[in-house]
Structure formats: C-alpha cells, structure tokens
Design an enzyme around this catalytic site. Sequence first.
Site, PDB file in Angstrom:
ATOM      1  N   ASP A 268      -1.506   8.852  -0.383  1.00 33.96           N
ATOM      2  CA  ASP A 268      -1.369   7.910  -0.244  1.00 33.96           C
ATOM      3  C   ASP A 268      -0.136   7.629  -0.715  1.00 33.96           C
ATOM      4  OD1 ASP A 268       0.016   5.870   1.360  1.00 33.96           O
ATOM      5  OD2 ASP A 268      -1.786   4.624   0.417  1.00 33.96           O
TER       6      ASP A 268
ATOM      7  N   HIS B 160       1.457   5.003   3.278  1.00 32.69           N
ATOM      8  CA  HIS B 160       0.573   3.733   4.684  1.00 32.69           C
ATOM      9  C   HIS B 160       1.742   3.491   4.764  1.00 32.69           C
ATOM     10  CE1 HIS B 160      -0.959   1.627   1.487  1.00 32.69           C
ATOM     11  NE2 HIS B 160      -0.781   0.577   2.150  1.00 32.69           N
TER      12      HIS B 160
ATOM     13  N   SER C 206       1.728  -3.304  -2.112  1.00 32.02           N
ATOM     14  CA  SER C 206       1.517  -1.522  -1.520  1.00 32.02           C
ATOM     15  C   SER C 206       3.048  -0.634  -1.856  1.00 32.02           C
ATOM     16  CB  SER C 206       0.729  -1.688   0.131  1.00 32.02           C
ATOM     17  OG  SER C 206       0.264  -1.713   0.392  1.00 32.02           O
TER      18      SER C 206
ATOM     19  N   ASP D 252       3.645  14.969 -31.412  1.00 33.76           N
ATOM     20  CA  ASP D 252       2.149  15.562 -30.617  1.00 33.76           C
ATOM     21  C   ASP D 252       1.281  15.480 -29.891  1.00 33.76           C
ATOM     22  OD1 ASP D 252       2.516  18.519 -32.689  1.00 33.76           O
ATOM     23  OD2 ASP D 252       2.918  16.429 -34.169  1.00 33.76           O
TER      24      ASP D 252
ATOM     25  N   LYS E 161     -17.437  23.356 -35.970  1.00 34.73           N
ATOM     26  CA  LYS E 161     -15.809  23.719 -35.798  1.00 34.73           C
ATOM     27  C   LYS E 161     -14.387  23.467 -34.575  1.00 34.73           C
ATOM     28  CE  LYS E 161     -15.913  27.588 -39.617  1.00 34.73           C
ATOM     29  NZ  LYS E 161     -15.925  28.551 -39.618  1.00 34.73           N
TER      30      LYS E 161
END
Length: 591
Positions: free
Chosen positions: A436, A388, A533, A278, A235
């Site tokens: 980071d 960083h 970065s 939903d 179920k």
Amino acid sequence: MKTSSLTWFMLSLVYVCIITATVSQKTCWDEKYTSDSCLKVFCPPWLRCVDGKCICKLPYQCPRNKTIGACSEGSKTFQSYCHLKSAECSNAKYRFSSESPCHGKFEIFLKNKNGEPTNKKGILKIKLPKQPSESFVCSEKWTITEANVACRQLEFSKGASSEVLQYNISENDEKQLECLQVTCRGFESTLAECTIKKSTSKRNKRAGVSCYKETIECEEDQFTCVNGKCIALNKTCNGVNDCGDLSDELCCTECENSFHCKSDTCIPNSYVCNGDVDCLSGEDEINCKVILKRPEAKSENPVSSVGDDEGNNAVNYDIDAETRLIKQSITSLTCGVAKEGHRRVKRIIGGKNAEKNQFPWQVAIKDGSKVNCGGIYIGGCWVVTAAHCVRSDQAHKYRIIVELLDRLAYDGDIDSFPVKTVKVHELYNPNTYENDIALLEVINIYNDPACMQVDNNLVAACVPWSPYQFKEGETCTVSGWGRAEGLSKVFHLKWGHINLMNNCSTIYKGRFFDKMECAGTYDGSIDSCKGDSGGPLICYDAENVAYLWGVVSWGENCGEAGFPGVYTKVAHYFEWISRHVGRQLISKYNI
Ligand code: 4AZ
C-alpha cells in the site's frame, strides 16, 4: 494474581522472550549477512549500496579531493585510496601497494623456522618497498583481524584459522629487537593498507599465521561463517571479526565485551565515540564526552609495551586519515531535520495539536475539494502516500498542500502543487492492502531544481534504506488530520507517540504481511484513524534525524486496545522508490 502464578507468568514471559530472540537470530543468520550487506553496515566510500549489497563504485564516482593519492602493486598511481579501491574491486591486479607515489612492491611471505618458504602456515615476514631486507612482525597487537588480512593477501579467501600464531625467534638473531607493528580494520585486502610502524620488541616472539583452507562441514558447537569458515560458537557476537567477512557479528541480540548496535550488530568498544558513525542509527556516536579520533599513523607514539622508540616511526601513510577525509567529502543528504523555529517537544486518536514546522515533511492530498489523505515529502518534486489514497489515472484531480496546519484556514500563504504523475505500486493489492504505497510527482511550477521547496519551510523526511534501523519497542510519531475520538472531525494537524510492535502476525492472523509494520499503544489511547491514511509514521535516529518508517495504511477500527495500526514499512520499498525518483535524491549515505 497469586505470587506463584505471577512468578510463572514472569518466567514464561522470559522464556518467550528468549525463544523469540533465538528464533530471530536464526532467521537473521539465514540471511547470510556479511560486511557487504548494507542492511547491516555502512559501505566504505568506494562502494555503494544497491539492493542491500555494497557494490563497486566506478572510480570516477570517488570524490576528487586533495588526498595524497595511492598506488597499486602494478605501480599504477591513482588519485586517491578510494579510486584505487574502486578499481581493485573489479580487478584484483590493482591492489594497494604502500606509499604514494609508487615506491615499489609491498610483499609478504610465510617462512618456517629455518627461513624456508612455506605454504599456508608459518612465520610472517614483510618486505617493504625500497627496503633491501624482510622484517618480522611484532607479536604484540597481532590479532585474528590482522591474521585474516595477511591470509587474504596470500590468496586464502577465508582468512586465517582462529589460532593466532606466535613463533619464538632465535636468541642469536642480531636484528631480533626490530619488528613491524601492524594494526588493521579488517576489511583490507593487503597488509599494506593497515597501519604499520617500525618498532622494537624485547619479547623473542614474532607473529605468524595459519591460513584457513578447509572446506568441511562445521561441528555442532561451531558457527559456519558465510565464507564457509568454521569458528567456535563462543567467538560470535564479541565485536571481533573472527570470520573475516564479519558474518559472526551481524545477528546478535547481545554483545560480549563489545558495543551492541540497535540493528543487532556488535562493534568493538574502540569504535564508540571515535568520530565515525558505525551503527546504522548512529547510537555509537551520541552522548560522547570526548571524541576519540582513531590514532593517526604518522602522529602517534609507539605503544609502550612494544618498545621504547619515540616519535614518528610509521612506515606507510595514514589510510585511516585518508578514509576519513574521503568520507567527509562525500556529502550526506540533508533530510529529516526541521529548520530553526520549532523547538522539539517530546487523531489521530488521543493526539496533540502540531506546532508550525514540527512536521515540515507532512503534506495534505487534496482530492477535488476534500482532504482525505496525508502524504510525506521526500525531496525534489516527490511525495509518498498510500496506494489506497490515489488512482493512477486521476493525477489531474489532486493537489499537494504544503505547510498546512489548519484544514479550514488555508489561505494565500499556503502553497499547493498540481500533480503530474501518480505511481501506484505495481503489486498493490486493494483486498489485502499489501504494498500500500504510491508516489506522486508534482509539476515543477517554479521550474526550479528545489521544486516543492521554493519559498517555504518544507523539509524532506529521510527514506530508510534498511529494515534494521528501528525495531519493536521504539517510540515513533504519527501525524495527520484523521478522525479523533468518537470519530469526530479534525481540522488542526494532530500527532502522537506510538510504539513499534512485533506481534501483529498473531493479532491480525492471515492479514498481516512481511512488508507491513505495526505500531500503537497497549491501551489503544493513541492511534491513527480514517483520514490519516497516506501520512507519516516517523522514527528519529540517535541524532534526531527523522526517517519515514511507515505510511498509515489500515487497522481494525481506531484506538481499540489490542489492535494496533498497520503501516506500510517504507524501508522495504527503498529500491522501488529510488527506481522512480532517482537514488541521488534519497540516499542519505552509501551513495
Ligand atoms: C482508515 O480507515 C484507517 N487504526 C487508517 C488507520 C487505521 C484504521 C483505519 C489504524 O483510513
């Protein structure tokens, strides 16, 4: 490769996939998700999502709209259903009654065949407000969903046993044709909140319930719901809320006779294309030819199998319609949608040049005279970058450049903002690159609430609130001014498509941690690199809304096959970010 070894290879691949799927299902079940877990489901409008849990809103936080009001069992009237539910969740005595304005008490009873009251198992009878007599409930459409609500109303917190009872009623009952047809969504605390219609039924069966009281260990072939109820394993993952707390539908790699959301939850097929999102990433409401609105209690004809009444026979007001109205009046945050002007086309190593307005959330962080890092605008005066890239005591050295395409050619047209504060994550570890992530707050130079968005096309990327919004195998987009092939310098903003991957704890053994995400291409042809970065890894939901899924963090070299790039997984930092910038600024839903 010989066929036999190829077959073995394929078989072992399938085996590995199955094992991975079962392991991930088990660890997911260990999380004990329920309908209150906003990492898996949307909170209803009277709750908000804090720390992964839907918690009560204060009633005044419900929208003030033109709903018809609601009233509690204690005959106290509330401005709307939302106000009443918020009050209820801190105090059960404010439970929904029925009509508004108050018309008296809505009660339910269990009876045995002789009409005597019983305790936890029996025929269900409903006494509607202002009605002298009790009514039976039709057995048609009476499912475990409705039975769970009935038992919860009778104060059995685990809901009903899986058996859905039907009782024969005596032939000589003169009122035997009449009954109430009840349909619920499953979250209700009383049947009064469900859609109730007067009906007739030629079948001589009426609904009953057997409420679940046991506190036993479940058998091997059973699933233990988070509320402690035991249900048959078969179920789970069928779109039916058998547990009553939804815990059987939230960790499913597949769904039987129901719709599978990417977040591994199963929703009933009837929720697909019903005009209400939903699935967390909205995939249940796309490519819909016709939007089927959920039936409205006051306008729909009775279902023919139940009887032959025609017209309006609803006995309570339409809570579904009211909930929809409340949802619509809670504004959802605008983020992640680029303004007109850029038509979306479906080193960065191996990337392409970005067009104007293609990445309107991308910013550059100028450190002294150099641009070494990217950043992402998330709204107000706030930018996300990698820890960083910045130092908390150097705010005065940074400037945020917005709408930059070519690093060499920025002129008076391009805006830039001085930085007021740098908030580096408290647990950032420069040796391992754990956590980071950093936030930069710019000085509000125009003294305008729009802050960085004054007079430009800057758009905030949405901040994901759940790590289940996107998963391995999905294609996302990375962008930046980082090094390209051969580590050559890049002046024009570049971008590339990369895939989310789930094998980095093996590739980067001991170096890849939980709150990191890894992404790349199998041949390494597209990758982020030095200089990217702090910039964005953006994933798009089913409606093409852009979410900041990752922040470029580290990786073994650049563009090497088998060594994907590593990103800070932003969904894990939703609470951290909202603590600094304010929940209002970044909560797209669930506020
Ligand atoms: C870097 O040095 C760097 N290939 C950034 C991303 C990656 C590698 C290095 C991922 O800033």
